[in-house]
Design an enzyme around this catalytic site. Structure first.
Site, PDB file in Angstrom:
ATOM      1  N   ASN A  32      74.337  72.172  18.481  1.00  0.00           N
ATOM      2  CA  ASN A  32      73.992  71.225  19.541  1.00  0.00           C
ATOM      3  C   ASN A  32      73.397  71.924  20.754  1.00  0.00           C
ATOM      4  OD1 ASN A  32      74.922  69.102  18.001  1.00  0.00           O
ATOM      5  ND2 ASN A  32      76.937  69.051  18.959  1.00  0.00           N
ATOM      6  N   ASP A  90      64.550  72.049  16.912  1.00  0.00           N
ATOM      7  CA  ASP A  90      65.007  70.816  16.291  1.00  0.00           C
ATOM      8  C   ASP A  90      65.096  70.963  14.775  1.00  0.00           C
ATOM      9  OD1 ASP A  90      65.688  67.994  16.343  1.00  0.00           O
ATOM     10  OD2 ASP A  90      63.701  67.620  15.523  1.00  0.00           O
ATOM     11  N   GLU A 134      74.430  65.193  13.810  1.00  0.00           N
ATOM     12  CA  GLU A 134      73.362  64.263  13.422  1.00  0.00           C
ATOM     13  C   GLU A 134      73.054  63.291  14.555  1.00  0.00           C
ATOM     14  OE1 GLU A 134      72.475  60.622  10.290  1.00  0.00           O
ATOM     15  OE2 GLU A 134      74.131  62.012   9.875  1.00  0.00           O
ATOM     16  N   ASP A 169      71.284  65.070  17.402  1.00  0.00           N
ATOM     17  CA  ASP A 169      69.905  65.382  17.042  1.00  0.00           C
ATOM     18  C   ASP A 169      69.004  64.160  17.204  1.00  0.00           C
ATOM     19  OD1 ASP A 169      67.714  65.483  14.713  1.00  0.00           O
ATOM     20  OD2 ASP A 169      68.146  67.533  15.324  1.00  0.00           O
ATOM     21  N   HIS A 170      69.431  63.020  16.678  1.00  0.00           N
ATOM     22  CA  HIS A 170      68.629  61.802  16.785  1.00  0.00           C
ATOM     23  C   HIS A 170      68.508  61.346  18.237  1.00  0.00           C
ATOM     24  CE1 HIS A 170      68.312  61.612  12.561  1.00  0.00           C
ATOM     25  NE2 HIS A 170      69.501  61.091  12.303  1.00  0.00           N
ATOM     26  N   ASP A 201      65.917  63.433  19.869  1.00  0.00           N
ATOM     27  CA  ASP A 201      64.604  63.037  19.359  1.00  0.00           C
ATOM     28  C   ASP A 201      64.087  61.784  20.058  1.00  0.00           C
ATOM     29  OD1 ASP A 201      64.472  65.142  17.589  1.00  0.00           O
ATOM     30  OD2 ASP A 201      65.199  63.997  15.872  1.00  0.00           O
TER      31      ASP A 201
END
Length: 409
Positions: free
Chosen positions: A70, A117, A135, A138-139, A142
């Site tokens: 992270n 990323d 997860e 990350d999204h 993004d």
């Protein structure tokens, strides 16, 4: 999603935790339990990804084992956002020419973000620290990066001279990213096509680096015969790709149906209703731009798009959370309060200066997404007994303190 690392749970005699933190708790225990059971599912690979994987696998081997996944993600996001903000500082109206080095820096910043990323998941597997939080984090990053990248592209192409195209291009990017996760909410699998995010990011890097070498006026050169500026080519290509992606997503959403009971979503809810939050964002952004007597968007496109980009990121984050926790997505979002103030101000014939209200809207949406992201990450860290930005230690179990007053320090 941006968030502070969890620390330890400290009892407070004043009951602050019970009176404030618990009252604003976002995830229920049932949602957290379902989050623990969530398994990442993706399919498909773009054309350029196989050769890029060679570079990314080499890169992750250079990362120290103590660097949390992270932390890698958030560093990439910060670099990407800061380089875009530098461009916005020099060209707040998306018309002025920024220094050549600013375009180069933005291209480099996007390359750094793309690389970090791509390797955060590899680092998680390498250090045996994979978790649902990774997860989600990350999204979330993004979603914010999407707004930054399309804004930086608008500045570099000087789309301030084409405000209609600029607004359409940015709103289309928000919808495209949202639809990718809407489809995932329906079918349970994140699907990649042959031309996807990696190719899009490389095209944006090309736009940045060409402007750094030849100046942004290069993209204003008129193509003979067709008599259109060169800047329209990347716009047309991106919109064609977006149309294909959205068409593919809606085939799944409308025709194939979901994996839930009777063709519903992973949460057993309607496959259609997630259209409401993102449609609200788009309609409000368009209506305020059309009705503004001071031409608010045309005169302040960067600030305007930053505000609505963050709002779109917030509703997308909530969709991702709904997918991973197999929960229903609420239509209402507190982020709508900021744009709602702009709308009401116009309704009452702009009693207050629109520029001032736009700043207040931006600050509201910024604080709202940071509070939401921090709260979600904090709750997950507490439940999983992990830290957000370190893999070297674990915080004390909150279950031992579930009947005590306390908060994260």
């Amino acid at each position: 999603m941006a968030a502070s690392a969890g620390a330890s749970v400290i009892p407070r005699k004043d009951g602050f935790y019970d009176k404030y933190i618990r009252n604003y708790q976002i995830l229920t225990q049932a949602q957290l339990k379902r989050l623990m059971e969530h398994k990442y599912s993706a399919e498909g690979q773009s054309f350029i990804e196989p050769p890029m994987q060679v570079f990314w696998k080499w890169t992750v081997e250079q990362i120290p084992l103590w660097w949390a996944p992270n932390a890698i993600t958030i560093v990439g996001l910060i670099v990407n956002v800061l380089t875009t903000l530098i461009l916005a500082f020099y060209s707040p109206d998306c018309k002025q020419e920024a220094p050549r080095w600013a375009y180069f820096l933005s291209g480099l910043g996007l390359f750094v973000y793309q690389t970090l990323d791509a390797i955060d998941g590899k680092q998680a597997r390498r250090t045996h620290s994979s978790s649902p939080l990774g997860e989600l984090f990350d999204h979330g990053c993004d979603s914010i990066s999407t707004g930054a990248v399309i804004l930086g592209t608008s500045i570099t192409l000087q789309l301030g001279y084409l405000p209609g195209w600029m607004l359409f291009e940015n709103l289309a990017a928000y919808v495209l990213f949202y639809c990718a996760h809407w489809q995932t909410y329906v079918c349970g699998t994140l699907k990649f096509s042959k031309i996807d995010v990696t190719e899009g990011q490389l095209m944006v890097m090309l736009v940045y680096f060409v402007a750094a070498i030849f100046g942004p006026q290069f993209w204003s050169f008129e193509i003979p015969v067709v008599n259109i500026p060169l800047k329209m080519l990347p716009i047309y290509f991106s919109l064609a790709g977006a149309a294909l992606h959205i068409t593919s997503a809606f085939k799944v959403i409308l025709l194939q149906g979901g994996v839930g009971k009777n063709g519903s979503t992973v949460a057993g809810t309607s496959t259609i209703f997630p259209v409401v939050p993102i449609t609200t964002v788009i309609l409000i952004a368009f209506m305020i731009q059309q009705k503004s007597p001071s031409m608010l968007f045309e005169n302040n496109p960067c600030l305007y798009l930053l505000a609505f980009g963050l709002l779109a990121a917030k509703v997308t984050n909530r969709l991702v959370v709904a997918h991973m926790t197999k929960s229903e997505m609420d239509f209402w979002d507190t982020g709508f309060i900021g744009p709602g103030a702009l709308f009401l101000n116009q309704y009452f014939n702009c009693w207050f200066n629109e520029y001032l209200i736009l700043w207040l809207c931006f600050l509201w949406v910024l604080v709202d997404i940071l509070r939401y992201s921090a709260s979600v990450c904090q709750e997950i860290c507490e439940y999983l007994q992990i830290y957000c930005f370190t893999i070297t230690s674990k915080p004390p179990s909150s279950k031992k303190n579930e009947n005590k007053n306390g908060t994260f320090s």
